[in-house]
Design a protein around this motif. Structure first.
Motif, PDB file in Angstrom:
ATOM      1  N   ARG A 117     -18.088 -19.924  43.301  1.00  0.00           N
ATOM      2  CA  ARG A 117     -17.858 -19.073  42.126  1.00  0.00           C
ATOM      3  C   ARG A 117     -17.403 -19.907  40.937  1.00  0.00           C
ATOM      4  NH1 ARG A 117     -15.557 -15.371  45.877  1.00  0.00           N
ATOM      5  NH2 ARG A 117     -13.460 -16.132  45.349  1.00  0.00           N
ATOM      6  N   ALA A 118     -16.526 -20.891  41.200  1.00  0.00           N
ATOM      7  CA  ALA A 118     -16.030 -21.741  40.111  1.00  0.00           C
ATOM      8  C   ALA A 118     -17.156 -22.593  39.532  1.00  0.00           C
ATOM      9  CB  ALA A 118     -14.895 -22.632  40.620  1.00  0.00           C
ATOM     10  N   LEU A 119     -18.030 -23.118  40.401  1.00  0.00           N
ATOM     11  CA  LEU A 119     -19.162 -23.913  39.920  1.00  0.00           C
ATOM     12  C   LEU A 119     -20.122 -23.053  39.100  1.00  0.00           C
ATOM     13  CD1 LEU A 119     -19.891 -26.060  43.109  1.00  0.00           C
ATOM     14  CD2 LEU A 119     -18.961 -26.879  40.933  1.00  0.00           C
ATOM     15  N   ASP A 120     -20.369 -21.830  39.549  1.00  0.00           N
ATOM     16  CA  ASP A 120     -21.225 -20.918  38.786  1.00  0.00           C
ATOM     17  C   ASP A 120     -20.570 -20.535  37.459  1.00  0.00           C
ATOM     18  OD1 ASP A 120     -23.121 -20.978  40.761  1.00  0.00           O
ATOM     19  OD2 ASP A 120     -22.536 -19.073  41.673  1.00  0.00           O
ATOM     20  N   TYR A 121     -19.252 -20.423  37.480  1.00  0.00           N
ATOM     21  CA  TYR A 121     -18.518 -20.046  36.264  1.00  0.00           C
ATOM     22  C   TYR A 121     -18.796 -21.058  35.152  1.00  0.00           C
ATOM     23  CZ  TYR A 121     -14.552 -18.463  33.414  1.00  0.00           C
ATOM     24  OH  TYR A 121     -13.765 -17.972  32.400  1.00  0.00           O
ATOM     25  N   TYR A 122     -18.679 -22.347  35.498  1.00  0.00           N
ATOM     26  CA  TYR A 122     -18.878 -23.376  34.477  1.00  0.00           C
ATOM     27  C   TYR A 122     -20.349 -23.742  34.293  1.00  0.00           C
ATOM     28  CZ  TYR A 122     -13.854 -23.924  34.330  1.00  0.00           C
ATOM     29  OH  TYR A 122     -12.513 -23.677  34.166  1.00  0.00           O
ATOM     30  N   GLY A 123     -21.163 -23.565  35.336  1.00  0.00           N
ATOM     31  CA  GLY A 123     -22.559 -23.939  35.241  1.00  0.00           C
ATOM     32  C   GLY A 123     -23.463 -22.856  34.685  1.00  0.00           C
ATOM     33  N   ILE A 124     -23.035 -21.587  34.799  1.00  0.00           N
ATOM     34  CA  ILE A 124     -23.867 -20.471  34.350  1.00  0.00           C
ATOM     35  C   ILE A 124     -23.191 -19.672  33.238  1.00  0.00           C
ATOM     36  CG2 ILE A 124     -24.986 -18.320  35.048  1.00  0.00           C
ATOM     37  CD1 ILE A 124     -25.265 -19.513  37.855  1.00  0.00           C
ATOM     38  N   LEU A 125     -21.937 -19.241  33.488  1.00  0.00           N
ATOM     39  CA  LEU A 125     -21.271 -18.363  32.512  1.00  0.00           C
ATOM     40  C   LEU A 125     -20.924 -19.094  31.219  1.00  0.00           C
ATOM     41  CD1 LEU A 125     -20.127 -15.629  31.797  1.00  0.00           C
ATOM     42  CD2 LEU A 125     -17.991 -16.269  32.923  1.00  0.00           C
ATOM     43  N   MET A 126     -20.395 -20.315  31.308  1.00  0.00           N
ATOM     44  CA  MET A 126     -20.014 -21.026  30.083  1.00  0.00           C
ATOM     45  C   MET A 126     -21.207 -21.268  29.151  1.00  0.00           C
ATOM     46  SD  MET A 126     -16.748 -21.283  29.869  1.00  0.00           S
ATOM     47  CE  MET A 126     -16.740 -19.650  30.651  1.00  0.00           C
ATOM     48  N   PRO A 127     -22.372 -21.672  29.683  1.00  0.00           N
ATOM     49  CA  PRO A 127     -23.534 -21.770  28.781  1.00  0.00           C
ATOM     50  C   PRO A 127     -23.907 -20.445  28.125  1.00  0.00           C
ATOM     51  CG  PRO A 127     -23.934 -23.020  30.779  1.00  0.00           C
ATOM     52  CD  PRO A 127     -22.663 -22.257  31.009  1.00  0.00           C
ATOM     53  N   ILE A 128     -23.780 -19.344  28.884  1.00  0.00           N
ATOM     54  CA  ILE A 128     -24.081 -18.042  28.282  1.00  0.00           C
ATOM     55  C   ILE A 128     -23.109 -17.751  27.133  1.00  0.00           C
ATOM     56  CG2 ILE A 128     -24.044 -15.542  28.683  1.00  0.00           C
ATOM     57  CD1 ILE A 128     -25.080 -16.096  31.502  1.00  0.00           C
ATOM     58  N   LEU A 129     -21.832 -18.086  27.331  1.00  0.00           N
ATOM     59  CA  LEU A 129     -20.825 -17.795  26.315  1.00  0.00           C
ATOM     60  C   LEU A 129     -20.949 -18.686  25.084  1.00  0.00           C
ATOM     61  CD1 LEU A 129     -17.549 -17.214  28.381  1.00  0.00           C
ATOM     62  CD2 LEU A 129     -18.875 -15.514  27.138  1.00  0.00           C
ATOM     63  N   TYR A 130     -21.255 -19.967  25.293  1.00  0.00           N
ATOM     64  CA  TYR A 130     -21.125 -20.930  24.202  1.00  0.00           C
ATOM     65  C   TYR A 130     -22.441 -21.435  23.606  1.00  0.00           C
ATOM     66  CZ  TYR A 130     -16.092 -21.391  24.864  1.00  0.00           C
ATOM     67  OH  TYR A 130     -14.742 -21.138  24.923  1.00  0.00           O
ATOM     68  N   ARG A 131     -23.551 -21.239  24.283  1.00  0.00           N
ATOM     69  CA  ARG A 131     -24.801 -21.809  23.779  1.00  0.00           C
ATOM     70  C   ARG A 131     -25.171 -21.182  22.431  1.00  0.00           C
ATOM     71  NH1 ARG A 131     -28.015 -21.062  28.012  1.00  0.00           N
ATOM     72  NH2 ARG A 131     -27.754 -23.181  28.824  1.00  0.00           N
ATOM     73  N   THR A 132     -25.670 -21.996  21.532  1.00  0.00           N
ATOM     74  CA  THR A 132     -26.161 -21.536  20.227  1.00  0.00           C
ATOM     75  C   THR A 132     -27.539 -22.148  19.972  1.00  0.00           C
ATOM     76  OG1 THR A 132     -25.083 -23.363  19.052  1.00  0.00           O
ATOM     77  CG2 THR A 132     -23.842 -21.305  19.260  1.00  0.00           C
ATOM     78  N   ASP A 133     -28.289 -21.538  19.068  1.00  0.00           N
ATOM     79  CA  ASP A 133     -29.583 -22.078  18.683  1.00  0.00           C
ATOM     80  C   ASP A 133     -29.884 -21.637  17.253  1.00  0.00           C
ATOM     81  OD1 ASP A 133     -31.528 -19.559  18.826  1.00  0.00           O
ATOM     82  OD2 ASP A 133     -30.168 -19.475  20.547  1.00  0.00           O
ATOM     83  N   LEU A 134     -30.815 -22.325  16.625  1.00  0.00           N
ATOM     84  CA  LEU A 134     -31.108 -22.073  15.219  1.00  0.00           C
ATOM     85  C   LEU A 134     -31.658 -20.677  14.975  1.00  0.00           C
ATOM     86  CD1 LEU A 134     -32.680 -25.515  14.200  1.00  0.00           C
ATOM     87  CD2 LEU A 134     -30.400 -24.639  13.641  1.00  0.00           C
ATOM     88  N   LEU A 135     -32.372 -20.133  15.937  1.00  0.00           N
ATOM     89  CA  LEU A 135     -32.992 -18.818  15.761  1.00  0.00           C
ATOM     90  C   LEU A 135     -32.058 -17.667  16.133  1.00  0.00           C
ATOM     91  CD1 LEU A 135     -36.560 -19.543  17.192  1.00  0.00           C
ATOM     92  CD2 LEU A 135     -35.825 -19.516  14.795  1.00  0.00           C
TER      93      LEU A 135
END
Length: 243
Positions: A117-135
């Motif tokens: 769960r901890a690995l998924d938290y940082y490997g999956i959830l954090m990208p969902i929360l913090y990822r940005t893109d130009l579009l």
């Protein structure tokens, strides 16, 4: 023991005041600043992402530069040290990976359910929360997830860059408060400042656009003249509501 700790903490909180004029004949030892920074990094922060940086300005030449950037405030002019608290949400990917490596280093064999769960938290959830893109597609994805998940149940309403900014600034401010309480415990004084040219401070620190200045804290030995009045607060019944 607990009463002694309570009394000691109460003394620290009562002692901490925003002092705007320091005694220039008394220098705060570097060890006090270092100890307080060591305590500051232990502050609570969102998901242990630690999206902050602390810039310690101590040389006379740089302090003179930052005095101007702080609009000539007496707190900046008379301080022994200046600490610039900076948010770095642009470091989310590196810090998420750092947390993953810490989890993996503590594992023996296959990951347990909690470790997975901890690995998924940082490997999956954090990208969902913090990822940005130009579009802005990442923001649309977060809005869609929030809408679906929160349609009939409580859910964290988190979508755009503004939400990220609020989150990292909250964590950084907690670290700044820990730092200021630590300085008070060491017998010295602080003044958190918001009156500064954030654009020029970022340029002086050579920070990227994504970084933001949370606050600048002046440190020194306070004077009576540096306290501008009583610590007036609204009545507690005006701001605390027990339900």
């Amino acid at each position: 023991m607990s009463m002694n700790l309570s009394q000691a903490f109460d003394e620290i909180v009562q002692r901490r005041r925003s002092n705007r004029r320091f005694d220039t004949q008394i220098q705060v030892p570097d060890e006090v600043i270092q100890k307080s920074l060591d305590r500051a990094i232990l502050s609570p922060n969102s998901s242990n992402m630690q999206l902050w940086e602390f810039y310690w300005i101590s040389s006379p030449e740089e302090k003179a530069q930052y005095e101007k950037l702080c609009l000539g405030q007496s707190a900046a002019r008379t301080a022994s040290h200046l600490l610039v608290f900076v948010t770095r949400q642009d470091h989310w990917k590196k810090h998420a990976q750092w947390n993953i490596e810490k989890i993996k280093a503590s594992m023996t064999g296959e990951p347990s359910k909690s470790e997975k769960r901890a690995l998924d938290y940082y490997g999956i959830l954090m990208p969902i929360l913090y990822r940005t893109d130009l579009l802005g597609l990442s923001t649309l994805v977060r809005r869609a997830i929030t809408f679906v998940k929160g349609f009939s149940n409580p859910f964290m309403r988190f979508a755009g860059i503004a939400d990220q900014r609020v989150m990292v600034h909250k964590s950084c401010a907690l670290a700044a408060q820990t730092f200021m309480l630590s300085i008070a415990a060491e017998g010295y004084d602080t003044c958190p400042m918001e009156g500064f040219d954030a654009k020029l401070v970022k340029r002086a620190l050579q920070l990227p656009n994504e970084a933001e200045i949370n606050m600048i804290v002046a440190v020194g030995k306070g004077t009576n003249e540096g306290i501008y009045g009583k610590r007036n607060r609204l009545p507690i019944e005006d701001v605390v509501f027990k339900r």
